[in-house]
Design a protein around this motif. Structure first.
Motif, PDB file in Angstrom:
ATOM      1  N   SER A 279      26.502   5.074  40.353  1.00  0.00           N
ATOM      2  CA  SER A 279      27.415   4.488  39.243  1.00  0.00           C
ATOM      3  C   SER A 279      28.489   5.710  38.855  1.00  0.00           C
ATOM      4  O   SER A 279      29.052   5.747  37.660  1.00  0.00           O
ATOM      5  CB  SER A 279      26.689   3.888  38.074  1.00  0.00           C
ATOM      6  N   ALA A 280      28.513   6.915  39.409  1.00  0.00           N
ATOM      7  CA  ALA A 280      28.938   8.016  39.116  1.00  0.00           C
ATOM      8  C   ALA A 280      30.454   7.718  38.494  1.00  0.00           C
ATOM      9  O   ALA A 280      30.831   8.356  37.728  1.00  0.00           O
ATOM     10  CB  ALA A 280      28.846   9.147  40.224  1.00  0.00           C
ATOM     11  N   GLY A 281      31.203   7.183  39.394  1.00  0.00           N
ATOM     12  CA  GLY A 281      32.639   7.103  39.246  1.00  0.00           C
ATOM     13  C   GLY A 281      32.853   6.283  38.090  1.00  0.00           C
ATOM     14  O   GLY A 281      34.130   6.144  37.664  1.00  0.00           O
ATOM     15  N   LYS A 282      31.762   5.493  37.582  1.00  0.00           N
ATOM     16  CA  LYS A 282      32.178   4.494  36.710  1.00  0.00           C
ATOM     17  C   LYS A 282      32.010   5.097  35.228  1.00  0.00           C
ATOM     18  O   LYS A 282      32.218   4.499  34.151  1.00  0.00           O
ATOM     19  CB  LYS A 282      31.116   3.392  36.706  1.00  0.00           C
ATOM     20  N   VAL A 283      31.243   6.320  35.025  1.00  0.00           N
ATOM     21  CA  VAL A 283      30.984   6.820  33.773  1.00  0.00           C
ATOM     22  C   VAL A 283      32.084   7.522  33.290  1.00  0.00           C
ATOM     23  O   VAL A 283      32.769   8.247  33.979  1.00  0.00           O
ATOM     24  CB  VAL A 283      29.710   7.887  34.224  1.00  0.00           C
ATOM     25  N   THR A 284      32.586   7.147  32.003  1.00  0.00           N
ATOM     26  CA  THR A 284      33.660   8.068  31.651  1.00  0.00           C
ATOM     27  C   THR A 284      33.334   8.565  30.103  1.00  0.00           C
ATOM     28  O   THR A 284      34.119   9.523  29.731  1.00  0.00           O
ATOM     29  CB  THR A 284      34.864   6.966  31.141  1.00  0.00           C
ATOM     30  N   GLN A 285      32.174   8.497  29.655  1.00  0.00           N
ATOM     31  CA  GLN A 285      31.727   9.213  28.496  1.00  0.00           C
ATOM     32  C   GLN A 285      30.074   9.581  28.613  1.00  0.00           C
ATOM     33  O   GLN A 285      29.648   8.605  29.170  1.00  0.00           O
ATOM     34  CB  GLN A 285      31.813   8.370  27.254  1.00  0.00           C
ATOM     35  N   ILE A 286      29.796  10.569  28.161  1.00  0.00           N
ATOM     36  CA  ILE A 286      28.500  10.879  27.828  1.00  0.00           C
ATOM     37  C   ILE A 286      28.052  10.964  26.367  1.00  0.00           C
ATOM     38  O   ILE A 286      29.018  11.392  25.714  1.00  0.00           O
ATOM     39  CB  ILE A 286      27.822  12.187  28.652  1.00  0.00           C
ATOM     40  N   GLY A 287      26.773  10.623  25.957  1.00  0.00           N
ATOM     41  CA  GLY A 287      26.310  10.784  24.765  1.00  0.00           C
ATOM     42  C   GLY A 287      25.322  11.838  24.553  1.00  0.00           C
ATOM     43  O   GLY A 287      24.373  11.767  25.521  1.00  0.00           O
ATOM     44  N   LEU A 288      25.500  12.463  23.466  1.00  0.00           N
ATOM     45  CA  LEU A 288      24.524  13.540  23.517  1.00  0.00           C
ATOM     46  C   LEU A 288      24.339  13.356  21.679  1.00  0.00           C
ATOM     47  O   LEU A 288      24.896  13.699  20.915  1.00  0.00           O
ATOM     48  CB  LEU A 288      25.035  14.781  23.598  1.00  0.00           C
ATOM     49  N   ARG A 289      22.707  13.254  21.413  1.00  0.00           N
ATOM     50  CA  ARG A 289      22.408  12.976  19.950  1.00  0.00           C
ATOM     51  C   ARG A 289      22.331  14.601  19.567  1.00  0.00           C
ATOM     52  O   ARG A 289      21.660  15.464  20.136  1.00  0.00           O
ATOM     53  CB  ARG A 289      21.210  12.299  19.701  1.00  0.00           C
ATOM     54  N   PRO A 290      22.683  14.753  18.272  1.00  0.00           N
ATOM     55  CA  PRO A 290      22.689  16.138  17.479  1.00  0.00           C
ATOM     56  C   PRO A 290      21.338  16.760  17.938  1.00  0.00           C
ATOM     57  O   PRO A 290      21.138  17.973  18.130  1.00  0.00           O
ATOM     58  CB  PRO A 290      23.101  15.931  16.122  1.00  0.00           C
ATOM     59  N   GLU A 291      20.199  15.888  17.628  1.00  0.00           N
ATOM     60  CA  GLU A 291      19.019  16.494  17.800  1.00  0.00           C
ATOM     61  C   GLU A 291      18.391  16.808  19.202  1.00  0.00           C
ATOM     62  O   GLU A 291      17.334  17.321  19.365  1.00  0.00           O
ATOM     63  CB  GLU A 291      17.726  15.328  17.049  1.00  0.00           C
ATOM     64  N   ASP A 292      19.261  16.357  20.111  1.00  0.00           N
ATOM     65  CA  ASP A 292      18.940  16.377  21.559  1.00  0.00           C
ATOM     66  C   ASP A 292      19.592  17.795  22.141  1.00  0.00           C
ATOM     67  O   ASP A 292      19.395  18.095  23.248  1.00  0.00           O
ATOM     68  CB  ASP A 292      19.352  15.312  22.506  1.00  0.00           C
ATOM     69  N   ALA A 293      20.247  18.566  21.437  1.00  0.00           N
ATOM     70  CA  ALA A 293      20.686  19.619  21.807  1.00  0.00           C
ATOM     71  C   ALA A 293      19.642  20.710  21.838  1.00  0.00           C
ATOM     72  O   ALA A 293      18.801  20.694  21.135  1.00  0.00           O
ATOM     73  CB  ALA A 293      21.868  20.482  21.001  1.00  0.00           C
ATOM     74  N   VAL A 294      19.543  21.390  23.044  1.00  0.00           N
ATOM     75  CA  VAL A 294      18.222  22.476  23.084  1.00  0.00           C
ATOM     76  C   VAL A 294      18.835  24.006  23.172  1.00  0.00           C
ATOM     77  O   VAL A 294      19.878  24.065  23.256  1.00  0.00           O
ATOM     78  CB  VAL A 294      17.558  21.907  24.322  1.00  0.00           C
ATOM     79  N   ASP A 295      17.873  24.773  23.085  1.00  0.00           N
ATOM     80  CA  ASP A 295      17.951  26.004  23.071  1.00  0.00           C
ATOM     81  C   ASP A 295      18.712  26.382  24.468  1.00  0.00           C
ATOM     82  O   ASP A 295      18.218  26.285  25.461  1.00  0.00           O
ATOM     83  CB  ASP A 295      16.596  26.897  23.013  1.00  0.00           C
ATOM     84  N   PRO A 296      19.777  27.194  24.420  1.00  0.00           N
ATOM     85  CA  PRO A 296      20.538  27.490  25.668  1.00  0.00           C
ATOM     86  C   PRO A 296      19.865  28.166  26.905  1.00  0.00           C
ATOM     87  O   PRO A 296      19.943  27.850  27.887  1.00  0.00           O
ATOM     88  CB  PRO A 296      21.727  28.088  24.899  1.00  0.00           C
ATOM     89  N   HIS A 297      19.064  28.902  26.256  1.00  0.00           N
ATOM     90  CA  HIS A 297      17.918  29.769  27.101  1.00  0.00           C
ATOM     91  C   HIS A 297      17.033  28.941  27.841  1.00  0.00           C
ATOM     92  O   HIS A 297      16.879  29.282  28.821  1.00  0.00           O
ATOM     93  CB  HIS A 297      17.282  31.007  26.202  1.00  0.00           C
ATOM     94  N   LEU A 298      16.607  28.108  27.124  1.00  0.00           N
ATOM     95  CA  LEU A 298      15.543  27.019  27.881  1.00  0.00           C
ATOM     96  C   LEU A 298      16.164  25.994  28.824  1.00  0.00           C
ATOM     97  O   LEU A 298      15.651  25.824  29.680  1.00  0.00           O
ATOM     98  CB  LEU A 298      14.848  26.069  26.845  1.00  0.00           C
TER      99      LEU A 298
END
Length: 369
Positions: A279-298
């Motif tokens: 379905s790659a070509g059909k995706v136009t937006q991704i969703g990221l919940r604020p609490e799902d942002a993780v430590d960039p080093h991890l």
């Protein structure tokens, strides 16, 4: 008690405005269902049709399997608590509670016994001889609920019942209403615009937008598996970040092009979605919940988004960080307060592919597994 069913119900006003569109919704016997959505979405109109205060333009409304479209409100044996509480100022608390029973010509002894039973349940006994003007907002709320419950209705309807209360009292009353519903087992339909109320109180939540039912499910399922971008952004506080994205296959995985960066997601989406690579070509937006942002080093290299901090809100051990990504997209991340961010800082947030949401151009979510 009774189950309730809306079957193809529409509400069209004389001026042609269509407030409710082809509503199909089943409410189980004894269920606590919350209707939620922004102002003007049709939730209160739906509740008023259920109560018999609004006519149904077309479709069928069934209570306990019986079609009640033309049935008078009083004959439906449904109790409703309004936003204003609508108490009689000249009557005492006891008089307000007893009023619907007296109107129904219930014998005097039974009136007093039933009113006292409900007053005890809601801890109103010490207030029975007071008038509404001498009560606090929370006490008036409980009197309005007692007056509704004393009738022993088949369903209990509440329309924005807590909107007049302060924040602390709203939290207290949410718990009291939920506990009361569990004790009585009465089918309850609760209308609110506050998604926190909806998520903390309901067995299931029905999300409305512009007169159309978007999704009805348990609070957890709404949060984890929203069917479209509206539900995804409405449920959750703060709202989900929606970021324009181009998704393309890369080997046997995927690469997201978003906010001027490329994020390799590998197989992280396959546990959540059905055939994300296909379905790659059909995706136009991704969703990221604020609490799902993780430590960039991890998160590791190749799974980071970079941006400039615009503002922060410190919430004890957490901080809400608002930042503009490289292409100017504004997002918010809920981060630990150990490493305090400040306006103007250049920071990165990590991406965990297993926590992303994928949406098509029409706003629908990719099919979940």
């Amino acid at each position: 008690m009774a189950d309730i069913a809306f079957r193809g119900v529409n509400k069209i006003y004389p001026n042609g405005f269509k407030a409710v569109h082809n509503l199909d919704l089943a409410i189980r016997d004894g269920e606590f269902l919350v209707m939620v959505g922004p102002s003007g979405c049709g939730k209160s109109t739906t509740l008023r049709m259920l109560a018999g205060l609004e006519d149904i333009s077309s479709g069928d409304l069934l209570i306990g399997g019986e079609r009640v479209n033309g049935l008078h409100p009083r004959a439906r044996n449904i109790a409703m608590v309004f936003q204003s509480y609508a108490l009689y100022p000249h009557k005492t608390v006891q008089g307000n509670i007893e009023f619907p029973l007296r109107m129904a010509k219930v014998p005097k002894d039974e009136v007093k016994a039933r009113a006292l039973k409900v007053a005890r349940m809601l801890e109103l006994e010490p207030l029975l001889h007071r008038k509404p003007g001498l009560l606090s907002g929370g006490q008036r709320q409980r009197v309005a609920m007692a007056r509704a419950l004393v009738r022993d209705p088949v369903a209990f309807l509440l329309d924005e019942p807590l909107s007049n209360l302060d924040a602390k009292l709203r939290v207290q009353m949410r718990a009291e209403i939920a506990a009361l519903q569990q004790r009585t087992g009465t089918t309850t339909v609760y209308v609110t615009h506050d998604q926190v109320e909806a998520m903390t109180m309901g067995d299931r939540v029905a999300v409305f937008k512009e007169g159309r039912l978007q999704q009805v499910d348990t609070p957890q399922q709404l949060f984890e598996r929203p069917v479209n971008t509206f539900v995804a952004s409405f449920i959750g506080s703060p709202s989900m970040n929606l970021i324009a994205s181009h998704v393309e296959p890369a080997g046997d995985g995927l690469v997201l092009s978003l906010a001027g960066e490329r994020i390799a997601v590998g197989h992280g989406l396959e546990a959540r979605f059905d055939n994300p690579v296909g379905s790659a070509g059909k995706v136009t937006q991704i969703g990221l919940r604020p609490e799902d942002a993780v430590d960039p080093h991890l998160a590791g290299e190749g799974r980071r988004l970079h941006g400039r901090v615009v503002m922060t809100e410190l919430l004890g051990r957490e901080q809400m960080v608002y930042l503009d990504l490289r292409d100017g997209t504004r997002v918010v991340a809920r981060l630990h307060a150990d490493h305090r961010a400040h306006a103007g800082d250049e920071i990165a947030i990590g991406i965990d592919p297993a926590r992303l949401y994928l949406f098509r151009a029409d706003g629908r979510a990719l099919a979940y597994k």
